[in-house]
Design a protein around this motif. Structure first.
Motif, mmCIF file in Angstrom:
data_model
loop_
_atom_site.group_PDB
_atom_site.id
_atom_site.type_symbol
_atom_site.label_atom_id
_atom_site.label_comp_id
_atom_site.label_asym_id
_atom_site.label_seq_id
_atom_site.Cartn_x
_atom_site.Cartn_y
_atom_site.Cartn_z
ATOM 1 N N HIS A 53 7.208 11.963 2.010
ATOM 2 C CA HIS A 53 7.439 10.649 1.404
ATOM 3 C C HIS A 53 7.566 10.820 -0.097
ATOM 4 O O HIS A 53 6.877 11.652 -0.682
ATOM 5 N N VAL A 54 8.417 10.029 -0.710
ATOM 6 C CA VAL A 54 8.567 10.084 -2.168
ATOM 7 C C VAL A 54 7.693 8.990 -2.788
ATOM 8 O O VAL A 54 7.828 7.815 -2.455
ATOM 9 N N ASP A 55 6.796 9.383 -3.683
ATOM 10 C CA ASP A 55 5.976 8.395 -4.395
ATOM 11 C C ASP A 55 6.709 7.826 -5.598
ATOM 12 O O ASP A 55 6.568 6.656 -5.924
ATOM 13 N N HIS A 56 7.481 8.686 -6.258
ATOM 14 C CA HIS A 56 8.097 8.255 -7.522
ATOM 15 C C HIS A 56 9.414 8.983 -7.763
ATOM 16 O O HIS A 56 9.519 10.176 -7.478
ATOM 17 N N TYR A 57 10.382 8.243 -8.278
ATOM 18 C CA TYR A 57 11.633 8.838 -8.752
ATOM 19 C C TYR A 57 11.695 8.664 -10.269
ATOM 20 O O TYR A 57 11.510 7.548 -10.770
ATOM 21 N N ALA A 78 6.595 13.844 -4.555
ATOM 22 C CA ALA A 78 6.560 13.575 -3.114
ATOM 23 C C ALA A 78 5.297 14.137 -2.479
ATOM 24 O O ALA A 78 4.544 14.890 -3.103
ATOM 25 N N ASP A 180 10.924 4.555 3.351
ATOM 26 C CA ASP A 180 10.277 5.280 2.255
ATOM 27 C C ASP A 180 10.442 4.492 0.964
ATOM 28 O O ASP A 180 11.530 4.414 0.403
ATOM 29 N N LYS A 181 9.367 3.883 0.490
ATOM 30 C CA LYS A 181 9.415 3.054 -0.712
ATOM 31 C C LYS A 181 8.647 3.741 -1.842
ATOM 32 O O LYS A 181 7.595 4.328 -1.611
ATOM 33 N N SER A 182 9.180 3.640 -3.046
ATOM 34 C CA SER A 182 8.678 4.437 -4.167
ATOM 35 C C SER A 182 8.762 3.631 -5.453
ATOM 36 O O SER A 182 9.537 2.687 -5.553
ATOM 37 N N SER A 183 8.004 4.045 -6.468
ATOM 38 C CA SER A 183 8.200 3.494 -7.808
ATOM 39 C C SER A 183 9.282 4.308 -8.518
ATOM 40 O O SER A 183 9.582 5.445 -8.116
ATOM 41 N N TYR A 184 9.875 3.693 -9.550
ATOM 42 C CA TYR A 184 11.014 4.317 -10.242
ATOM 43 C C TYR A 184 10.886 4.185 -11.749
ATOM 44 O O TYR A 184 10.455 3.142 -12.253
ATOM 45 N N PRO A 221 6.642 -0.692 -5.216
ATOM 46 C CA PRO A 221 7.453 0.162 -4.336
ATOM 47 C C PRO A 221 8.820 -0.452 -4.031
ATOM 48 O O PRO A 221 8.928 -1.660 -3.834
#
Ligand code: TRP
Ligand code: ZN
Length: 465
Positions: A53-57, A78, A180-184, A221
């Motif tokens: 899973h991706v936590d952050h981009y 991730a 898969d939801k992430s912060s950016y 997210p």
């Protein structure tokens, strides 16, 4: 001397020997545990990837509207959900020039839309890792199964950037599925005089040597398809609402006269939505009104929908409603798309009903009057059948009709409690149609099996409710 020189060779030989043994025992294990090229979505089998899973981009982009050249660097933070000797990212087109995992050069190759990454050292289950991808090229859109374009769509003064359902991978390497939801964080550099608008809060803009870098942060997210980095010549307006929401509007001057009065209603629309659906889920809001006549749709990009032209009020209401239904509560599978579009369409009906327009019942009746051969009844909204149908009329209109039948069956009190409970229970997460059905039954205390079977899943025009 000979002795010393041989030692590394001996160490290197050990993994080879282990591999050989495993190959003999079970060829499938020879490569070790690998992440799958998709998350198993029936309509988009290669969308997203298994194993992490991706936590952050962290996306650093530079775009030149004149040459249409993009330079990008994506840093993904991730977590491995299984041991991984190899995993995929989704990336369509563009050229990868450098790739590291935890700062160490990693093997990588392209296989269609898959960017296959082999880290130097295998990742353990639960391990956090960092992937850095440097890339460049001339991005363009993908063609969806229904023939529409999404992704990075060049315009005469920049680019209209909207990724539903597949297009995020046209401008950054992603785990490209709403599960898969992430912060950016974004840092987007464009020629001075152009504006780059992404999601969330503007952290700053800095101009040097004829270029401006815009930094944006999307803290809550977000699914990859809801990311934007729309570039153009825009009139910008910023303000804070009574509720403390930071609004940023960017409008193409060619659309400004028509867009102005509609965009001015955004704070009132968000307040209206907050009363009906529960608190607005984000700290930022706004609108991007581009002049992109070839696109043909708007998208509910998170916190800040992007419109291909000046929207009318019902479109603004629709994209605003998606902030609760679609963006905050996201799909688990694209076949459940009515959870997005049926809800946003029903929000349009509710808004009209409560602001001097037609009642939701009148909207329902007008649709129900359509003959059995009409396209509205071509397939059921809960089971559109393929990715080519996910934006079809039945998903929007019959999806909204299903919610209206639910409302008239359980009564207004229970119905609006269901909507608020749904938004609250899955906030910043994901949901399925089955979970919605269970929640509606729990809140209303009614058996709704045949209602959903008829309005969401039955082929053909249902009997009058
Ligand atoms: N989800 C968008 C909406 O608000 C519509 C949309 C996005 C769309 N991508 C699309 C429609 C591609 C057709 C084709 O309704
Ligand atoms: Zn919609």
């Amino acid at each position: 001397m000979t002795h010393l020189r041989r030692r590394p060779a001996l160490l290197a030989a050990v993994p080879l020997a282990v591999t050989a043994l495993l190959t003999a025992a079970d060829p499938a294990l020879a490569a070790g545990p690998v992440g799958t090229p998709g998350v198993g979505d029936p309509y988009f089998p290669l969308a997203g990837n298994g194993g992490y899973h991706v936590d952050h981009y962290g996306l650093t982009l530079r775009y030149d509207p004149g040459t249409r050249h993009l330079d990008g660097k994506a840093v993904l933070t991730a977590r491995a959900t299984q041991a991984l000797t190899r995993f995929d990212l989704d990336l369509n087109g563009l050229k990868v020039t450098a790739l590291t995992v935890d700062h160490v050069k990693a093997g990588h190759r392209r296989d269609g839309q898959e960017l296959v990454v082999t880290p130097r050292r295998a990742l353990r289950k639960g391990e956090r890792f960092r992937v850095s991808v440097t890339y460049s090229g001339t991005p363009g859109p993908v063609t969806d199964p229904d023939g529409s374009l999404d992704g990075w769509i060049p315009t005469d003064d920049g680019a209209f950037v909207a990724g539903e359902p597949q297009g995020a991978m046209t401008w950054f390497p992603a785990n490209n599925h709403p599960t898969d939801k992430s912060s950016y964080d974004f840092a987007i550099t464009v020629p001075e005089g152009r504006t780059a608008v992404a999601n969330g809060v503007l952290l700053g803009g800095r101009t040097a040597h004829g270029r401006t870098t815009y930094r944006w942060r999307q803290a809550e997210p977000m699914a990859a398809y809801l990311a934007t980095a729309t570039v153009g010549t825009f009139q910008v307006r910023q303000y804070t609402t009574r509720d403390g929401i930071k609004v940023y509007d960017a409008v193409d001057p060619r659309e400004a006269a028509a867009a102005g009065p509609v965009l001015a209603k955004l704070p009132a629309v968000l307040e209206w939505g907050s009363r009906l659906f529960g608190p607005y889920p984000y700290r930022a809001a706004g609108s991007i009104v581009d002049h992109a006549p070839n696109v043909g749709y708007a998208l509910e990009t998170q916190t800040r929908p992007v419109y291909d032209r000046a929207p009318d009020l019902s479109t603004l209401v629709h994209e605003s409603a998606h902030q609760w239904f679609g963006d905050s509560v996201s799909l688990t599978s694209w076949k459940d798309i009515w959870l997005n579009e049926g809800f946003a369409t029903y929000a349009e009906w509710l808004y009209a009903e409560q602001h001097g327009g037609d009642s939701a019942q009148a909207a329902f009746d007008a649709l129900y009057a359509r003959p059995a051969a009409d396209g509205l009844w071509e397939f059921p909204p809960g089971d559109p059948g393929s990715g080519a149908n996910i934006f079809g009329t039945p998903v929007y209109a019959r999806g909204a009709m299903a919610l209206h039948v639910l409302r008239t069956t359980v009564g207004d009190r229970a119905f609006f409690r269901v909507l608020r409970a749904w938004a609250a229970a899955h906030r910043d997460g994901n949901g399925t149609t089955a979970q919605f059905e269970r929640l509606a039954e729990k809140v209303s205390g009614k058996d709704l099996g045949s209602l959903f079977a008829t309005w969401l899943y039955a082929q053909g025009k249902p009997n009058r409710p």
